[in-house]
Design an enzyme around this catalytic site. Structure first.
Site, PDB file in Angstrom:
ATOM      1  N   SER A 126       0.353  -1.375  -5.171  1.00  0.00           N
ATOM      2  CA  SER A 126       0.291   0.083  -5.040  1.00  0.00           C
ATOM      3  C   SER A 126      -0.621   0.517  -3.904  1.00  0.00           C
ATOM      4  O   SER A 126      -1.568  -0.183  -3.540  1.00  0.00           O
ATOM      5  CB  SER A 126      -0.261   0.652  -6.358  1.00  0.00           C
ATOM      6  OG  SER A 126      -0.660   1.986  -6.204  1.00  0.00           O
ATOM      7  N   TYR A 150      -6.808   1.519 -13.206  1.00  0.00           N
ATOM      8  CA  TYR A 150      -5.405   1.159 -12.885  1.00  0.00           C
ATOM      9  C   TYR A 150      -5.336   0.534 -11.495  1.00  0.00           C
ATOM     10  O   TYR A 150      -4.813  -0.572 -11.319  1.00  0.00           O
ATOM     11  CB  TYR A 150      -4.492   2.392 -12.943  1.00  0.00           C
ATOM     12  CG  TYR A 150      -3.217   2.173 -12.172  1.00  0.00           C
ATOM     13  CD1 TYR A 150      -3.047   2.704 -10.886  1.00  0.00           C
ATOM     14  CD2 TYR A 150      -2.197   1.389 -12.699  1.00  0.00           C
ATOM     15  CE1 TYR A 150      -1.893   2.461 -10.157  1.00  0.00           C
ATOM     16  CE2 TYR A 150      -1.046   1.134 -11.974  1.00  0.00           C
ATOM     17  CZ  TYR A 150      -0.901   1.676 -10.704  1.00  0.00           C
ATOM     18  OH  TYR A 150       0.234   1.421  -9.976  1.00  0.00           O
ATOM     19  N   LYS A 154      -4.481  -3.521  -9.983  1.00  0.00           N
ATOM     20  CA  LYS A 154      -3.566  -3.903  -8.896  1.00  0.00           C
ATOM     21  C   LYS A 154      -4.323  -4.723  -7.844  1.00  0.00           C
ATOM     22  O   LYS A 154      -3.852  -5.752  -7.371  1.00  0.00           O
ATOM     23  CB  LYS A 154      -2.946  -2.653  -8.238  1.00  0.00           C
ATOM     24  CG  LYS A 154      -1.985  -1.896  -9.133  1.00  0.00           C
ATOM     25  CD  LYS A 154      -0.760  -2.730  -9.494  1.00  0.00           C
ATOM     26  CE  LYS A 154       0.275  -1.947 -10.265  1.00  0.00           C
ATOM     27  NZ  LYS A 154       1.430  -2.758 -10.680  1.00  0.00           N
TER      28      LYS A 154
END
Ligand code: WQD
Length: 337
Positions: A126, A150, A154
């Protein structure tokens, strides 16, 4: 046909990728625990492609169940890993849930791939792995630094894969950094279908357009951008899915890819008001909005350079913002019919 395992293949991006994988002549195998997707997606994939993929309702974090998939399908060529939680706000409230799920899923896949001699891996990464940057567009060699749990899952996954590939040179990894995927398949049968009130802009706008929500709150109009609202790199989810097939082709075609990382974006930034105005232009004046205060953690501007994906994968996003807005609304209308 070469077998491709798509972990999380029933989700928004995963299901669109299954369709492009089939279109490209590969055989998809879907593993998904349906925690953020619906079994009806399998029927939709069959309606769209005429193929009903092999589906295992399995949580990738359950090693016993995952191993059964590889035991029954000994010749999986490539694994694409979409299976992760992805709500930034939720990750701040429940970090352990995010770290456990988003990391253990990768550990399990790497272990079972090693056991069954599968050595080609594509990871759904991402734009949130990039450190805040005043310089745009973002290039793959820009500094990294996530600002929420989050995004950190990643980033940690990317670094784990880098270490693992260094220790296992015959293992080949492609990291794909997504920017802002929106839009839906032209059939209107699959699209972005979040549980509850949407966090992301386009699904929220679609629910305002159908009357499910009253109005859009524009999170701030005092950013240092052309109209004061946030600017992002919106990419049609079908373009994004095709980008995965380009990465897949590279892993299948070339022997020693090693570890490569690519941005999948359009190279163009659009503001929130650009999205609202384009949506209203193509779908009829359906979305009203109010200016609200900034959302904590948001940045002013973020868009990609996808030159490297073009040079090395032959990838270029082709779908327009109008197509993204139209297809999103078509899916929303069909879903609520
Ligand atoms: C886009 C713009 C908001 C909702 C997130 C994830 C990122 C990636 C893409 C997975 C911003 C504004 C939004 C609303 C608004 N996902 N907005 N009102 O935050 O760029 O990125 O999705 O990898 O990880 O963080 O996307 O759609 O939430 O916001 O004004 O109701 O729309 O401020 O400028 P974001 P978004």
């Amino acid at each position: 046909m070469k077998k491709i395992l798509l972990a999380g293949g029933m989700g928004y991006i995963g299901s669109h990728t299954v369709i492009e994988v089939i279109n490209a002549g590969y055989e998809p195998i879907i593993v998904d625990n349906l925690s953020n997707s619906k079994i009806e997606v399998l029927d939709s994939i069959e309606k769209i492609t005429g193929t009903r993929p092999l589906f295992y309702e399995v949580d990738v974090c359950n090693m016993k169940d995952l191993e059964k998939v590889f035991e029954e399908n000994r010749d999986i060529e490539v694994v694409i890993h979409f299976a992760g939680f992805k709500a930034v706000g939720e990750s701040v409230l429940e970090p352990l849930k995010y770290y456990e799920n988003n990391l253990i899923s990768t550990f399990n896949l790497l272990e079972v791939m090693q056991k069954y001699h599968c050595n080609k891996f594509i990871f759904s990464s991402s734009a949130t792995v990039y450190a805040v940057s005043k310089v745009m567009p973002l290039c793959e060699n820009f500094p990294l630094g996530a600002s929420n749990p989050y995004g950190r899952t990643k980033l940690f996954n990317e670094q784990i894969l880098e270490d693992y590939q260094k220790a296992n040179p015959s293992f080949n990894v492609i990291l794909l950094r997504y920017f802002n995927p929106i839009g839906a398949h032209e059939s209107g049968l699959i699209g972005e279908d979040p549980n509850g009130i949407p966090n992301n802009l386009m699904p929220y706008i679609c629910q305002v357009a159908t009357g499910k929500l009253d109005h859009l709150n524009v999170f701030g109009n005092d950013y240092d951008t052309k109209d004061g609202t946030g600017v992002r790199d919106y990419i049609h989810v079908v373009d994004l899915a095709i980008g995965h097939v380009k990465a897949l082709d590279k892993l299948v075609r070339e022997e020693n890819v090693g570890l490569k990382v690519y941005n999948l974006g359009t190279g163009t930034g659009y503001s929130v008001l650009d999205i609202v105005n384009t949506f209203n232009k193509v779908n009829g004046n359906l979305v009203n909005y109010q200016i609200a205060k900034r959302r904590p953690g948001d940045i002013a501007t973020c868009y990609a350079s996808s030159q490297k994906a073009y040079d090395e994968l032959g990838f270029k996003a082709t779908k327009t913002l109008e197509e993204m807005c139209k297809s999103s609304y078509e899916f929303q209308k069909r879903k609520e019919a």
